[in-house]
Design an enzyme around this catalytic site. Structure first.
Site, PDB file in Angstrom:
ATOM      1  N   TYR A 160      -0.964  -1.340 -12.008  1.00 48.39           N
ATOM      2  CA  TYR A 160      -2.405  -1.186 -12.247  1.00 48.39           C
ATOM      3  C   TYR A 160      -2.667  -0.520 -13.609  1.00 48.39           C
ATOM      4  CZ  TYR A 160      -2.156  -2.393  -7.367  1.00 48.39           C
ATOM      5  OH  TYR A 160      -1.852  -3.038  -6.195  1.00 48.39           O
ATOM      6  N   CYS A 176     -15.677   5.419 -27.093  1.00 42.70           N
ATOM      7  CA  CYS A 176     -16.930   6.162 -27.126  1.00 42.70           C
ATOM      8  C   CYS A 176     -17.536   6.322 -25.741  1.00 42.70           C
ATOM      9  CB  CYS A 176     -17.915   5.435 -28.036  1.00 42.70           C
ATOM     10  SG  CYS A 176     -17.181   5.098 -29.622  1.00 42.70           S
ATOM     11  N   GLU A 177     -16.812   6.996 -24.868  1.00 34.91           N
ATOM     12  CA  GLU A 177     -17.318   7.318 -23.529  1.00 34.91           C
ATOM     13  C   GLU A 177     -16.624   8.601 -23.100  1.00 34.91           C
ATOM     14  OE1 GLU A 177     -17.369   4.764 -20.214  1.00 34.91           O
ATOM     15  OE2 GLU A 177     -17.907   2.984 -21.384  1.00 34.91           O
ATOM     16  N   GLU A 190       3.924  -6.706   1.444  1.00 38.04           N
ATOM     17  CA  GLU A 190       3.381  -7.066   0.128  1.00 38.04           C
ATOM     18  C   GLU A 190       3.293  -5.847  -0.782  1.00 38.04           C
ATOM     19  OE1 GLU A 190      -0.492  -8.368   1.394  1.00 38.04           O
ATOM     20  OE2 GLU A 190       0.216 -10.329   2.044  1.00 38.04           O
ATOM     21  N   GLY A 210       0.750  -1.254   0.000  1.00 35.46           N
ATOM     22  CA  GLY A 210       0.000   0.000   0.000  1.00 35.46           C
ATOM     23  C   GLY A 210       0.775   1.296   0.000  1.00 35.46           C
ATOM     24  N   GLY A 269       3.277  -3.573  -4.048  1.00 34.53           N
ATOM     25  CA  GLY A 269       3.041  -3.750  -5.480  1.00 34.53           C
ATOM     26  C   GLY A 269       3.356  -2.458  -6.206  1.00 34.53           C
ATOM     27  N   TYR A 309     -10.440   5.925 -11.015  1.00 36.65           N
ATOM     28  CA  TYR A 309     -10.076   6.507  -9.717  1.00 36.65           C
ATOM     29  C   TYR A 309      -9.825   8.015  -9.800  1.00 36.65           C
ATOM     30  CZ  TYR A 309      -8.486   1.592  -9.130  1.00 36.65           C
ATOM     31  OH  TYR A 309      -8.368   0.225  -9.101  1.00 36.65           O
TER      32      TYR A 309
HETATM   33  C1  PLP Z   1      -3.400  -4.843  -3.595  1.00 38.44           C
HETATM   34  C2  PLP Z   1      -2.789  -5.522  -2.442  1.00 38.44           C
HETATM   35  C3  PLP Z   1      -1.438  -5.307  -2.133  1.00 38.44           C
HETATM   36  C4  PLP Z   1      -0.552  -4.355  -2.903  1.00 38.44           C
HETATM   37  O1  PLP Z   1      -0.935  -3.025  -2.753  1.00 38.44           O
HETATM   38  P1  PLP Z   1      -0.017  -1.871  -3.361  1.00 38.44           P
HETATM   39  O2  PLP Z   1      -0.758  -0.637  -3.079  1.00 38.44           O
HETATM   40  O3  PLP Z   1       0.124  -2.139  -4.811  1.00 38.44           O
HETATM   41  O4  PLP Z   1       1.299  -1.926  -2.650  1.00 38.44           O
HETATM   42  C5  PLP Z   1      -0.899  -6.019  -1.090  1.00 38.44           C
HETATM   43  N1  PLP Z   1      -1.648  -6.885  -0.334  1.00 38.44           N
HETATM   44  C6  PLP Z   1      -2.954  -7.110  -0.619  1.00 38.44           C
HETATM   45  C7  PLP Z   1      -3.716  -8.050   0.219  1.00 38.44           C
HETATM   46  C8  PLP Z   1      -3.561  -6.439  -1.680  1.00 38.44           C
HETATM   47  O5  PLP Z   1      -4.853  -6.652  -1.929  1.00 38.44           O
END
Ligand code: PLP
Length: 424
Positions: A375, A346-347, A275, A239, A277, A318
């Site tokens: 994403y 077309c939106e 985790e 996150g 991403g 978003y």
């Molecule tokens: C989406 C997600 C992440 C990664 O979130 P990022 O904002 O991309 O770092 C990690 N853990 C879980 C459970 C998620 O759903």
């Protein structure tokens, strides 16, 4: 920091000029930088130095096999949320014992496959899921390693669609009920409790929500241990946000996030998992597109480009901002004027930016959306029958297509027309 900079008047991905890739694969396309991906992974490694930890890259940010393989080579684990992502992580070379399985709706088939290959842990999000996993594991004569995702009821102060740690969100079990759920889990033969999991949302630009969430997790850990559970692993989710808009205040640094983790949960002597991403992949990618038309409108001009919301949905979904830059470096004295940057779909939602100050660009000019590595491609579709766009990976002076653009024939070949429509 990334490796997309101007050299000799042209935007480069590491040492490769963007127009060279455009000539080779056509526009639009995604391009990722190996050096940036590696750098972002290492920044987390450094932030958690001195702790027993695993960085489980969240595949849903960018699951291309080449991207995952780049990180797997550095020792990354993987956070997956579906059987498809599990297959991707394994195919990219992530060892099964570094894969964690998250998500609110794991099916029995997905559980069975994950147990068969021997993943590291399931992040369980509800009691019905706990029951289902117990049944699947027992039927296979196995025990499933489990953390339970707790919902700490903190406001991540991010976009509502990517906030996951408030009581009203669908994720995890309320932290107030966690001890009951752990007691339930502890009584199930097919379940082996290994830790606690939390993930409060995505694109966090402030550490305060993490601080309250991790503090609550630490308190819970002490209680669960007192209840007799062997809590030895804390999965703190992902996150951490990235700077989408360079003119804005910078989000917190991974180093400070790491220091916060050590301060809030370090004393518990648990293995730490995170985790990330977006922070790994986001600024490691560009979406490159060409101008099709410059259209004069009433009161504003439109730049109609060949990328659309089906290729990059974040602005439509978003209200996300992406910095947009011309591939040909503008001179410092070049005037800018406000334009709306729009795609051909077309939106009205197919609008990437409104009244954005950009140097004058004409049909055929290339432009790049920054921070499109996470994403982006993973959320794309073939809406309007626009084939999925190619992805390219750069490594120094080399580049390779890591996903081809399908031809129209290939796109159509996925449909079949039933027999009765062939009858006269
Ligand atoms: C989406 C997600 C992440 C990664 O979130 P990022 O904002 O991309 O770092 C990690 N853990 C879980 C459970 C998620 O759903």
């Amino acid at each position: 920091m990334d490796h997309f900079t101007y050299r000799d008047g042209l935007l480069n991905a590491e040492e490769v000029p963007i127009p060279l890739i455009a000539e080779s694969v056509g526009t639009p396309f995604y391009v990722y930088s190996t050096a940036t991906l590696e750098r972002h992974y290492r920044v987390f490694e450094e932030a958690l130095e001195g702790t027993d930890h695993l960085i489980a890259y969240s595949l849903k940010a960018n699951g291309n096999l080449a991207v995952v393989a780049t990180l797997a080579r550095l020792g990354a684990g993987a956070d997956v949320v579906s059987g498809g992502e599990l297959a991707r992580a394994l195919a990219a070379g992530v060892p099964a014992d570094r894969i964690v399985f998250s998500g609110v709706g794991k099916t029995s088939d997905e559980m069975r496959e994950a147990l068969r290959v021997g993943i590291r842990q399931f992040n369980v999000e509800s009691e019905p899921e706990l029951e289902a996993l117990d049944q699947v594991a027992r039927a296979m004569g196995k025990r499933a390693a489990v953390t339970i995702r707790v919902n700490p009821d903190v406001d991540a102060q991010t976009h509502e669609k990517i906030s996951t740690g408030k009581a009203e969100n669908k994720f995890g079990v309320p932290i107030s009920r966690a001890r009951q759920v752990y007691a339930h889990a502890g009584a199930l033969e097919g379940i082996d409790i290994v830790g606690v999991d939390v993930h409060i949302g995505s694109q966090l630009t402030d550490l305060a929500p993490y601080e309250s969430a991790f503090t609550k997790v630490a308190e819970l850990t002490e209680l669960l241990r007192a209840d007799g559970h062997d809590i030895r692993r804390l999965d703190l989710g992902g996150g951490l946000g990235i700077p989408y808009q360079r003119s804005n205040a910078a989000p917190p640094l991974p180093f400070d996030y790491g220091a916060l983790i050590k301060r809030t949960v370090g004393h518990l002597d648990c293995e730490i998992q995170i985790e990330p991403g977006r922070l790994i992949a986001g600024n490691a990618g560009l979406l490159v597109s060409s101008v099709i038309y410059r259209k004069e409108g009433e009161g504003r001009d439109f730049l109609v480009i060949d990328a659309a919301m089906n290729d990059l949905i974040r602005p439509a979904m978003y209200d996300a901002w992406h910095d947009i830059v011309p591939v040909r470096e503008p001179g410092s004295d070049q005037p800018v004027a406000p334009v709306d940057v729009v795609g051909p779909v077309c939106e009205t939602g197919d609008t990437f930016a409104r009244t954005r100050d950009l140097p004058l660009m004409e049909a055929g000019d290339l432009l790049a959306f920054r921070s499109a590595g996470a994403y982006g491609a993973v959320m794309s579709s073939e809406y309007n029958s626009r084939p999925l766009i190619p992805e390219v990976l750069v490594n120094g002076a080399e580049f390779a297509v890591i996903r081809e653009r399908p031809t129209y024939a290939e796109m159509l070949a996925r449909d079949t027309v039933p027999q009765w429509l062939h009858r006269p």
